[in-house]
Motif scaffolding. Sequence first.
Motif, short mmCIF file in Angstrom:
data_model
loop_
_atom_site.label_atom_id
_atom_site.label_comp_id
_atom_site.label_asym_id
_atom_site.label_seq_id
_atom_site.Cartn_x
_atom_site.Cartn_y
_atom_site.Cartn_z
N PRO A 231 5.74 -4.13 6.44
CA PRO A 231 6.77 -4.17 7.53
C PRO A 231 8.24 -4.48 7.02
O PRO A 231 8.27 -5.04 5.74
CB PRO A 231 6.17 -5.57 8.20
N SER A 232 9.03 -4.03 7.61
CA SER A 232 10.54 -3.97 7.19
C SER A 232 11.23 -5.46 8.00
O SER A 232 11.23 -5.29 9.15
CB SER A 232 11.24 -2.84 7.47
N PRO A 233 11.70 -6.07 7.09
CA PRO A 233 12.62 -7.26 7.67
C PRO A 233 13.57 -6.95 8.90
O PRO A 233 13.99 -7.36 9.76
CB PRO A 233 13.12 -7.99 6.69
N ALA A 234 14.31 -5.72 8.60
CA ALA A 234 15.17 -4.97 9.56
C ALA A 234 14.72 -4.64 10.83
O ALA A 234 15.46 -4.60 11.79
CB ALA A 234 15.94 -3.65 8.85
N PHE A 235 13.45 -4.20 10.78
CA PHE A 235 12.65 -3.88 12.00
C PHE A 235 11.49 -4.81 12.43
O PHE A 235 10.35 -4.18 12.18
CB PHE A 235 12.47 -2.39 12.19
N ALA A 236 11.58 -6.23 12.35
CA ALA A 236 10.61 -6.94 12.20
C ALA A 236 9.56 -6.77 13.32
O ALA A 236 8.36 -7.03 13.20
CB ALA A 236 11.02 -8.29 12.52
N ASP A 237 10.03 -6.13 14.50
CA ASP A 237 9.02 -5.99 15.67
C ASP A 237 8.19 -4.71 15.65
O ASP A 237 7.43 -4.52 16.42
CB ASP A 237 9.73 -5.75 16.85
N LEU A 238 8.24 -3.90 14.55
CA LEU A 238 7.83 -2.56 14.25
C LEU A 238 6.63 -2.49 13.34
O LEU A 238 6.79 -3.13 12.12
CB LEU A 238 8.81 -1.25 13.92
N PRO A 239 5.37 -2.18 13.46
CA PRO A 239 4.59 -2.20 12.48
C PRO A 239 4.68 -0.98 11.58
O PRO A 239 5.27 -0.01 11.97
CB PRO A 239 2.97 -2.15 13.17
N PRO A 240 4.12 -0.97 10.39
CA PRO A 240 4.10 0.08 9.49
C PRO A 240 3.20 1.26 10.05
O PRO A 240 2.38 1.08 10.62
CB PRO A 240 3.54 -0.54 8.34
N MET A 241 3.48 2.54 10.08
CA MET A 241 2.71 3.46 10.30
C MET A 241 1.46 3.76 9.46
O MET A 241 0.42 4.35 9.94
CB MET A 241 3.47 4.96 10.22
N ALA A 242 1.46 3.15 8.36
CA ALA A 242 0.35 2.99 7.53
C ALA A 242 -0.75 2.10 8.25
O ALA A 242 -1.87 2.19 7.82
CB ALA A 242 0.97 2.31 6.11
N SER A 243 -0.35 1.52 9.04
CA SER A 243 -1.48 0.65 9.82
C SER A 243 -2.71 1.62 10.57
O SER A 243 -3.94 1.23 10.64
CB SER A 243 -0.97 -0.15 11.00
N VAL A 244 -2.40 2.97 10.69
CA VAL A 244 -3.45 3.68 11.26
C VAL A 244 -3.43 4.79 10.11
O VAL A 244 -4.28 5.91 10.68
CB VAL A 244 -3.04 4.35 12.69
N ALA A 245 -2.54 5.06 9.35
CA ALA A 245 -2.28 6.17 8.47
C ALA A 245 -2.56 5.83 6.92
O ALA A 245 -1.16 5.58 6.43
CB ALA A 245 -1.21 6.89 8.71
N PRO A 246 -3.55 5.19 6.44
CA PRO A 246 -3.74 4.53 5.34
C PRO A 246 -2.98 5.18 3.96
O PRO A 246 -3.17 6.46 3.82
CB PRO A 246 -5.26 4.44 4.86
N GLY A 247 -1.99 4.39 3.08
CA GLY A 247 -1.58 5.23 2.08
C GLY A 247 -0.10 5.78 2.54
O GLY A 247 0.56 6.19 1.57
N PHE A 248 0.16 5.95 3.87
CA PHE A 248 1.38 6.67 4.17
C PHE A 248 2.61 5.99 3.78
O PHE A 248 2.70 4.75 4.11
CB PHE A 248 1.42 7.08 5.63
N VAL A 249 3.28 6.48 3.37
CA VAL A 249 4.82 5.79 2.98
C VAL A 249 5.67 6.98 2.69
O VAL A 249 5.73 7.95 2.27
CB VAL A 249 4.95 4.92 1.64
#
Length: 325
Positions: A231-249
């Motif tokens: 998660p990014s502190p700048a966008f605290a309300d948004l989850p990482p896309m990696a939550s459904v796309a393992p390893g994605f960055v």
Amino acid sequence: MRQLLTHLSLLAAALSLPVSAMAQGDGEARLPAVMKIVVPFGPGASNDAIARAIAPGLARRLGNTVIVENKAGASGVIGADFVAKSPRDGSVLLLTSSTFVTAAATQTRLPYDPLSAFAPVAMVGNGPLLVAVSTTTAIRSPADLQAAARSRPGKLTYGSSGIGSIAHLASEMISDAARIQMLHVPYKGAANALMDMAGGQIDMMVSNYSSLAPQIKGGKVRAIAVTSQQPSPAFADLPPMASVAPGFVADIWVAILAPAGTPTAVVQRLNREITEIAATPEVRALLEPDGATPTPYGPAEVAQRIKDDLVRWKQIATDKKIVAE
């Protein structure tokens, strides 16, 4: 008389030195009296603004003149090639972004080697992109996106600024990691793609916050995830896309490079000065809207980041047979 002439010659030589060279005694690297930061994109864009914020601070610290010059074209390749072939004395630097490696991963005939033709100097900042969708869709989370794509394989559309762009590559990486199929709709420029997403002509797009902000605030576009692994502190309300796309960055960065062969002492001096400038309020103010933060890497760390990113983007380009137009 001969001794007097010798003294006068030495004095003349000292007076002819650049101010920066005279001021950098005690083992400090000498920098040219006039330096140039080349931005391989047009004026007015974020990279240009960052370069113009760094230049005066660097000039004050070095006691010289630092100018910014735009050399746009071919996804940054024209400006990068100019710097690669410039003098190896620190007089010409390249301020570039992640596009430097996506171009190298997708263009078949570069006029330079992205790894061996440059001496990485400093990382200015690093941050995430956002995954956004049209508000005409019911998608509100990464899980919703995955479910929508799986319910109609190959029908959910995503836009990009063109074939081989970071938005294109990142979206294909999402498809692989989330085990979904989406349809790519390339545009000539991100603005056109964003306009169509706002109008509901396409469903999804990966982009930076600054580009998305007007449509998000206008209620036409909805951000659903960040592309950072955490998660990014700048966008605290948004989850990482990696939550459904393992390893994605797919973090993006802004860095400064010099031509290969630039003396190590010069690179180290520039790294120290630029790293400190990147942490100033003036530069932070340009990085923060996109959730980017100053990144105090040493030259070796910058080089490794470029190498790692190139391997990753090259792999997806090769797997998907993506060749930039």
